[in-house]
Write an enzyme that holds these catalytic residues in place. Structure first.
Site, PDB file in Angstrom:
ATOM      1  N   ASN A  36       0.672  -1.135   0.016  1.00  0.00           N
ATOM      2  CA  ASN A  36      -0.299   0.121  -0.106  1.00  0.00           C
ATOM      3  C   ASN A  36       0.944   1.324  -0.146  1.00  0.00           C
ATOM      4  O   ASN A  36       1.298   1.669   0.798  1.00  0.00           O
ATOM      5  CB  ASN A  36      -0.720   0.295   1.300  1.00  0.00           C
ATOM      6  CG  ASN A  36      -2.407   1.104   1.274  1.00  0.00           C
ATOM      7  OD1 ASN A  36      -2.137   2.311   0.490  1.00  0.00           O
ATOM      8  ND2 ASN A  36      -2.870   1.860   2.518  1.00  0.00           N
ATOM      9  N   TRP A  37       1.151   2.140  -1.775  1.00  0.00           N
ATOM     10  CA  TRP A  37       2.072   2.852  -1.161  1.00  0.00           C
ATOM     11  C   TRP A  37       1.537   4.437  -0.426  1.00  0.00           C
ATOM     12  O   TRP A  37       2.183   4.907  -0.367  1.00  0.00           O
ATOM     13  CB  TRP A  37       2.369   2.745  -2.803  1.00  0.00           C
ATOM     14  CG  TRP A  37       3.258   1.983  -3.533  1.00  0.00           C
ATOM     15  CD1 TRP A  37       3.919   0.761  -2.571  1.00  0.00           C
ATOM     16  CD2 TRP A  37       4.234   2.184  -4.556  1.00  0.00           C
ATOM     17  NE1 TRP A  37       4.962   0.490  -3.331  1.00  0.00           N
ATOM     18  CE2 TRP A  37       4.492   1.011  -5.243  1.00  0.00           C
ATOM     19  CE3 TRP A  37       3.973   2.721  -5.525  1.00  0.00           C
ATOM     20  CZ2 TRP A  37       5.357   0.959  -5.236  1.00  0.00           C
ATOM     21  CZ3 TRP A  37       4.200   2.411  -6.448  1.00  0.00           C
ATOM     22  CH2 TRP A  37       4.951   0.950  -7.031  1.00  0.00           C
ATOM     23  N   LYS A  38       0.124   3.865  -0.258  1.00  0.00           N
ATOM     24  CA  LYS A  38      -1.041   5.625  -0.059  1.00  0.00           C
ATOM     25  C   LYS A  38      -0.095   6.869  -0.739  1.00  0.00           C
ATOM     26  O   LYS A  38      -0.210   6.388  -1.930  1.00  0.00           O
ATOM     27  CB  LYS A  38      -0.441   5.459   1.803  1.00  0.00           C
ATOM     28  CG  LYS A  38       0.036   5.117   2.081  1.00  0.00           C
ATOM     29  CD  LYS A  38      -0.017   4.993   3.581  1.00  0.00           C
ATOM     30  CE  LYS A  38       0.062   3.628   4.507  1.00  0.00           C
ATOM     31  NZ  LYS A  38      -0.140   3.756   5.987  1.00  0.00           N
ATOM     32  N   HIS A  78      -9.855   1.370   4.408  1.00  0.00           N
ATOM     33  CA  HIS A  78      -8.580   2.132   5.210  1.00  0.00           C
ATOM     34  C   HIS A  78      -8.790   2.874   6.373  1.00  0.00           C
ATOM     35  O   HIS A  78      -9.552   3.792   5.604  1.00  0.00           O
ATOM     36  CB  HIS A  78      -7.607   2.188   4.414  1.00  0.00           C
ATOM     37  CG  HIS A  78      -5.847   2.178   4.749  1.00  0.00           C
ATOM     38  ND1 HIS A  78      -5.494   3.387   5.093  1.00  0.00           N
ATOM     39  CD2 HIS A  78      -4.751   1.323   4.647  1.00  0.00           C
ATOM     40  CE1 HIS A  78      -4.214   2.813   5.932  1.00  0.00           C
ATOM     41  NE2 HIS A  78      -3.895   1.841   5.736  1.00  0.00           N
ATOM     42  N   GLU A 124      -7.011   5.524   7.215  1.00  0.00           N
ATOM     43  CA  GLU A 124      -6.669   6.459   6.909  1.00  0.00           C
ATOM     44  C   GLU A 124      -8.032   6.868   5.995  1.00  0.00           C
ATOM     45  O   GLU A 124      -7.971   8.252   6.634  1.00  0.00           O
ATOM     46  CB  GLU A 124      -5.357   6.864   6.139  1.00  0.00           C
ATOM     47  CG  GLU A 124      -4.378   6.525   7.018  1.00  0.00           C
ATOM     48  CD  GLU A 124      -3.259   5.676   6.293  1.00  0.00           C
ATOM     49  OE1 GLU A 124      -3.205   6.002   5.211  1.00  0.00           O
ATOM     50  OE2 GLU A 124      -1.875   5.330   6.508  1.00  0.00           O
ATOM     51  N   GLU A 149      -5.933  -4.480  10.409  1.00  0.00           N
ATOM     52  CA  GLU A 149      -5.085  -3.237  10.565  1.00  0.00           C
ATOM     53  C   GLU A 149      -5.018  -2.715  11.874  1.00  0.00           C
ATOM     54  O   GLU A 149      -6.533  -1.030  11.354  1.00  0.00           O
ATOM     55  CB  GLU A 149      -4.757  -2.207   9.709  1.00  0.00           C
ATOM     56  CG  GLU A 149      -4.552  -2.934   8.488  1.00  0.00           C
ATOM     57  CD  GLU A 149      -4.021  -2.082   7.321  1.00  0.00           C
ATOM     58  OE1 GLU A 149      -2.361  -2.236   6.686  1.00  0.00           O
ATOM     59  OE2 GLU A 149      -4.217  -1.433   6.823  1.00  0.00           O
ATOM     60  N   GLY A 192       1.653   3.209  11.108  1.00  0.00           N
ATOM     61  CA  GLY A 192       3.138   3.763  10.694  1.00  0.00           C
ATOM     62  C   GLY A 192       3.604   4.195  11.450  1.00  0.00           C
ATOM     63  O   GLY A 192       4.552   5.222  11.973  1.00  0.00           O
ATOM     64  N   SER A 225       2.683  -1.647  10.464  1.00  0.00           N
ATOM     65  CA  SER A 225       4.336  -1.531  10.737  1.00  0.00           C
ATOM     66  C   SER A 225       5.105  -3.090  10.086  1.00  0.00           C
ATOM     67  O   SER A 225       5.467  -3.798  11.111  1.00  0.00           O
ATOM     68  CB  SER A 225       4.555  -1.570  11.729  1.00  0.00           C
ATOM     69  OG  SER A 225       3.824   0.138  12.231  1.00  0.00           O
ATOM     70  N   GLY A 276       2.682  -1.221   4.238  1.00  0.00           N
ATOM     71  CA  GLY A 276       2.662   0.178   3.901  1.00  0.00           C
ATOM     72  C   GLY A 276       4.311   0.776   4.034  1.00  0.00           C
ATOM     73  O   GLY A 276       4.644   0.452   2.910  1.00  0.00           O
ATOM     74  N   GLY A 277       4.985   1.191   4.797  1.00  0.00           N
ATOM     75  CA  GLY A 277       5.903   1.892   4.714  1.00  0.00           C
ATOM     76  C   GLY A 277       6.629   1.465   4.080  1.00  0.00           C
ATOM     77  O   GLY A 277       7.932   1.462   3.151  1.00  0.00           O
TER      78      GLY A 277
END
Ligand code: PGA
Length: 243
Positions: free
Chosen positions: A9-11, A94, A96, A164, A170, A206, A227-228
């Site tokens: 997930n590159w956001k 998600h 966010e 999640e 994150g 994470s 993600g990250g």
């Protein structure tokens, strides 16, 4: 390791040029991924990525879509538009999106229906906040997200759930293996009630090149939503190449 699903997930990261250099590096490191790979990219890079990757090896997806077919929804993107550029999957719900864009279980349910009707694989995200966990509300929150989010859906074959915990996204804090196993069991029970069968459940929050192995091998975990760490071709390749 058994075959797992790894979803990036590159956001809101990577320009088209940056996505292209990731793709070139990733394919060099991972000519034949051992696991199922999905990359959820920003809208603008989807077409390039879908052309670049072999569809059988890397699925390209979007991070959102609008529930309506078309119309006066300034700034939104429809399922048909995403299909045209080669997306085959979409992340819905998600945290966010729930937190910053006011998505509710109701709108998420509408989006999931639209996505499934258009043939997309849906990665449906659920998860509790730290406050909810500390107050012992994890079960009730997840039950509600799942029953309301999947209400009226009778064909679960393209549904993947991602657990999640909001406090782990994150933050560098992952849930413990025990928490992950307990929560994945809870999710499996809920989806079984709805569909009479299991749907794959990913863990996200994470996940990185160091901790992924223990996480995806925990009971009830079918893969990871990353993600990250997925922004680095090298780190993400380490995961999808894992024997
Ligand atoms: P993270 O994000 O791996 O950076 O915690 C996961 C996600 O939000 O899907």
């Amino acid at each position: 390791m058994k075959k797992k699903i790894f979803a990036a997930n590159w956001k809101m990261n990577k320009t088209i040029a940056e996505a292209e250099s990731f793709a070139k590096e990733f394919v060099k490191l991972t000519p034949n991924p051992r696991h199922k790979v999905l990359i959820f990219a920003p809208f603008l890079s989807i077409q390039m990525l879908a052309k670049f990757f072999d569809k059988k090896k890397v699925f390209i997806g979007a991070q959102n879509l609008h529930q309506s077919e078309k119309g006066a929804f300034t700034g939104e993107i429809s399922a048909e538009m995403l299909k045209e550029v080669g997306a085959s999957a979409v992340i819905i719900g998600h945290s966010e999106r729930r937190q910053f864009f006011a998505e509710t279980n109701q709108t998420i349910n509408e989006k999931i229906k639209t996505a499934l009707a258009n043939g997309f694989v849906v990665v449906f995200c659920v998860g509790e906040t730290l406050e909810e966990r500390e107050k012992g509300k994890t079960k009730i929150v997840l039950q509600r997200q799942i029953t309301e989010g999947l209400e009226g859906i009778d064909r679960p074959q393209n549904v993947v759930v991602a657990y999640e915990p909001v406090w782990a996204i994150g933050t560098g804090k992952t849930a413990t293996i025990k928490m992950i196993e307990e929560t994945h069991t809870l999710i499996a029970n809920e989806t079984k009630k709805l569909f009479n069968k299991n749907v794959p459940v990913l863990y996200g929050g994470s996940v990185n090149e160091k901790n992924f192995e223990a996480i995806v091998q925990a009971n009830g975990v079918d893969g990871a939503l990353v993600g990250g760490a997925s922004l680095s071709a090298e780190k993400f390749a380490q995961m999808v190449n894992k024997k």
